[in-house]
Design a protein around this motif. Structure first.
Motif, mmCIF file in Angstrom:
data_model
loop_
_atom_site.group_PDB
_atom_site.id
_atom_site.type_symbol
_atom_site.label_atom_id
_atom_site.label_comp_id
_atom_site.label_asym_id
_atom_site.label_seq_id
_atom_site.Cartn_x
_atom_site.Cartn_y
_atom_site.Cartn_z
ATOM 1 N N SER A 41 93.909 -16.509 -27.195
ATOM 2 C CA SER A 41 94.509 -16.103 -28.464
ATOM 3 C C SER A 41 94.750 -17.334 -29.334
ATOM 4 O O SER A 41 95.385 -18.300 -28.900
ATOM 5 C CB SER A 41 95.838 -15.383 -28.209
ATOM 6 O OG SER A 41 96.615 -15.317 -29.383
ATOM 7 N N VAL A 61 86.185 -19.453 -34.233
ATOM 8 C CA VAL A 61 86.439 -18.132 -33.650
ATOM 9 C C VAL A 61 85.142 -17.327 -33.675
ATOM 10 O O VAL A 61 84.511 -17.155 -34.731
ATOM 11 C CB VAL A 61 87.549 -17.394 -34.422
ATOM 12 C CG1 VAL A 61 87.810 -16.024 -33.795
ATOM 13 C CG2 VAL A 61 88.830 -18.218 -34.429
ATOM 14 N N ILE A 62 84.745 -16.824 -32.500
ATOM 15 C CA ILE A 62 83.493 -16.084 -32.355
ATOM 16 C C ILE A 62 83.763 -14.796 -31.605
ATOM 17 O O ILE A 62 84.773 -14.647 -30.914
ATOM 18 C CB ILE A 62 82.438 -16.920 -31.603
ATOM 19 C CG1 ILE A 62 83.007 -17.415 -30.260
ATOM 20 C CG2 ILE A 62 81.968 -18.097 -32.451
ATOM 21 C CD1 ILE A 62 82.044 -18.233 -29.423
ATOM 22 N N ASP A 63 82.861 -13.851 -31.750
ATOM 23 C CA ASP A 63 83.006 -12.563 -31.068
ATOM 24 C C ASP A 63 82.446 -12.598 -29.662
ATOM 25 O O ASP A 63 82.848 -11.799 -28.811
ATOM 26 C CB ASP A 63 82.305 -11.456 -31.868
ATOM 27 C CG ASP A 63 82.956 -11.208 -33.215
ATOM 28 O OD1 ASP A 63 84.190 -11.369 -33.302
ATOM 29 O OD2 ASP A 63 82.233 -10.876 -34.170
ATOM 30 N N ASN A 64 81.512 -13.494 -29.414
ATOM 31 C CA ASN A 64 80.814 -13.518 -28.136
ATOM 32 C C ASN A 64 80.557 -14.961 -27.732
ATOM 33 O O ASN A 64 80.224 -15.805 -28.580
ATOM 34 C CB ASN A 64 79.481 -12.757 -28.261
ATOM 35 C CG ASN A 64 78.882 -12.427 -26.907
ATOM 36 O OD1 ASN A 64 78.624 -13.322 -26.112
ATOM 37 N ND2 ASN A 64 78.663 -11.146 -26.655
ATOM 38 N N ASP A 67 77.537 -17.012 -28.828
ATOM 39 C CA ASP A 67 77.469 -17.580 -30.179
ATOM 40 C C ASP A 67 78.160 -18.933 -30.284
ATOM 41 O O ASP A 67 78.319 -19.456 -31.391
ATOM 42 C CB ASP A 67 78.107 -16.611 -31.182
ATOM 43 C CG ASP A 67 77.428 -15.240 -31.184
ATOM 44 O OD1 ASP A 67 76.198 -15.209 -30.981
ATOM 45 O OD2 ASP A 67 78.117 -14.232 -31.388
ATOM 46 N N ASN A 74 85.201 -23.592 -29.406
ATOM 47 C CA ASN A 74 84.978 -22.180 -29.665
ATOM 48 C C ASN A 74 86.051 -21.330 -29.000
ATOM 49 O O ASN A 74 86.531 -21.666 -27.906
ATOM 50 C CB ASN A 74 83.606 -21.766 -29.152
ATOM 51 C CG ASN A 74 82.484 -22.604 -29.750
ATOM 52 O OD1 ASN A 74 81.982 -22.314 -30.819
ATOM 53 N ND2 ASN A 74 82.098 -23.663 -29.037
ATOM 54 N N VAL A 76 87.000 -17.175 -28.090
ATOM 55 C CA VAL A 76 86.696 -15.745 -28.063
ATOM 56 C C VAL A 76 88.018 -14.997 -27.937
ATOM 57 O O VAL A 76 88.691 -15.085 -26.907
ATOM 58 C CB VAL A 76 85.780 -15.390 -26.873
ATOM 59 C CG1 VAL A 76 85.496 -13.891 -26.846
ATOM 60 C CG2 VAL A 76 84.476 -16.177 -26.940
ATOM 61 N N GLY A 80 92.869 -8.619 -28.791
ATOM 62 C CA GLY A 80 92.774 -7.586 -29.810
ATOM 63 C C GLY A 80 93.895 -7.699 -30.824
ATOM 64 O O GLY A 80 94.288 -8.789 -31.247
#
Length: 346
Positions: A41, A61-64, A67, A74, A76, A80
């Motif tokens: 987080s 900040v990446i979704d996967n 990436d 990086n 992830v 939520g």
């Protein structure tokens, strides 16, 4: 130069884990060794930086994890919309859930080949060499049935612990004997595969004289395991310097003494027997100093270096053993063949 992606879980957010991570990633040189991918987080990291007075690190900040960008730190997000609140020095359900979410996301990324190794920060799932909570969690998450072993490694020592199982029948003794020998073979293979020691010498420290026959059988098979050795003589005589790995069998006190005999900041936990390379700083959550900026980042730095060393060694081992030379059997019945050098070459 190819940089390996190293995943990081944030451990217990109410402990010292995030503080250690922030301090390590403050050093730009870490980006020359690997590409960090944090599963956690951004809010937790910002709150930790604010509370401890450590500068916040720039995050991509990446979704996967696939990436992730080299040269960047990086992240992830795994929480939520339910970002957990930090309560330094306290054990809470929210912190345990955040730790589990972080570890689950990291294991999923590894399962999809998005990271090369994983470093976990101190948490409630942290291995204490008796509960094996972290190992059990990984086995369930990745559906692994093979045996794994919890090591403590540093520059001078590689040690682990096994416990003896009492049996009441001759058949039971045979089963335990076979299981013990299989464990020794797996430990020997790990020393070759993970640490590059081709003929590892393993010390078995145990009060059980019955192990002598098992070790003799292993010697006949080419496995160099020695013992059972006396715990007091082994720890006080510094015999561990003569071995590549040390197995403490049913002797908790000697095991703890061997660990404490070296600088605790350089002790790294490692779980072998998995396709996953996982290391962790061998320190506790330390609720007593959480949020005060006093935690040392040295144990985490050592865990990162250990993960990279093991990763590179595994690659070298696979390359060296990928295409072994075949044996060519030459018949020895005739040795009177003579080469005629008087003939002209065609």
């Amino acid at each position: 130069m190819y940089l390996h992606k190293i995943g990081f879980t944030h451990g217990d957010i109410n402990g010292i884990g995030c503080e250690m991570l922030l301090k390590v990633l403050q050093d730009p040189e870490i980006l020359e060794f690997c590409t960090p991918v944090i599963f956690g987080s951004a809010k937790v990291l910002r709150d930790t930086a604010c509370q401890t007075g450590i500068g916040m690190i720039p995050l991509n900040v990446i979704d996967n994890a696939a990436d992730a960008i080299d040269g960047r730190i990086n992240l992830v997000p795994v929480c939520g919309d339910n970002e957990p609140d930090i309560q330094f020095g306290q054990q809470t359900e929210a912190s345990l859930q955040a730790e589990a979410d972080s570890l689950t996301a990291a294991l999923e990324a590894y399962d999809n080949d998005h990271i090369s190794a994983l470093v976990t920060l101190p948490g409630q799932l942290d291995n204490d060499q008796s509960s094996h909570a972290l190992s059990d969690f990984i086995h369930r998450a990745l559906n692994i049935h093979e045996a794994s072993f919890d090591w403590i490694i540093n520059d001078h020592l590689r040690i682990l612990q096994l416990h003896h199982y009492d049996v009441t029948t001759e058949l039971g003794e045979g089963i335990v004997s076979e299981a013990f020998q299989n464990d020794i073979r797996a430990i020997s293979q790990s020393l070759r595969f993970d640490f590059g020691i081709m003929r590892p010498r393993i010390a078995v420290v145990s009060p059980h004289e019955k192990l002598h026959s098992d070790l003799e059988e292993l010697h006949e098979q080419g496995v160099l395991a020695f013992g059972p050795l006396d715990a007091t003589a082994f720890t006080q005589g510094e015999w561990q310097e003569h071995y590549d790995g040390c197995l403490f069998h049913d002797n908790d006190e000697a095991f703890k003494q061997a660990i404490s005999s070296h600088d605790p900041e350089y002790n790294v936990g490692y779980i072998s027997g998995l396709h996953l390379i996982l290391t962790y700083p061998f320190v506790g959550i330390h609720y007593d100093i959480a949020g005060q900026g006093q935690a040392s980042e040295v144990p985490l730095r050592q865990a990162i270096y250990a993960a990279l060393d093991i990763l590179r060694q595994r690659i070298r081992y696979r390359q060296a053993t990928r295409h072994p030379l075949e044996k060519h059997w030459v018949p020895r019945g005739r040795d009177d063949y003579k080469l005629d050098l008087t003939k002209d070459e065609e």
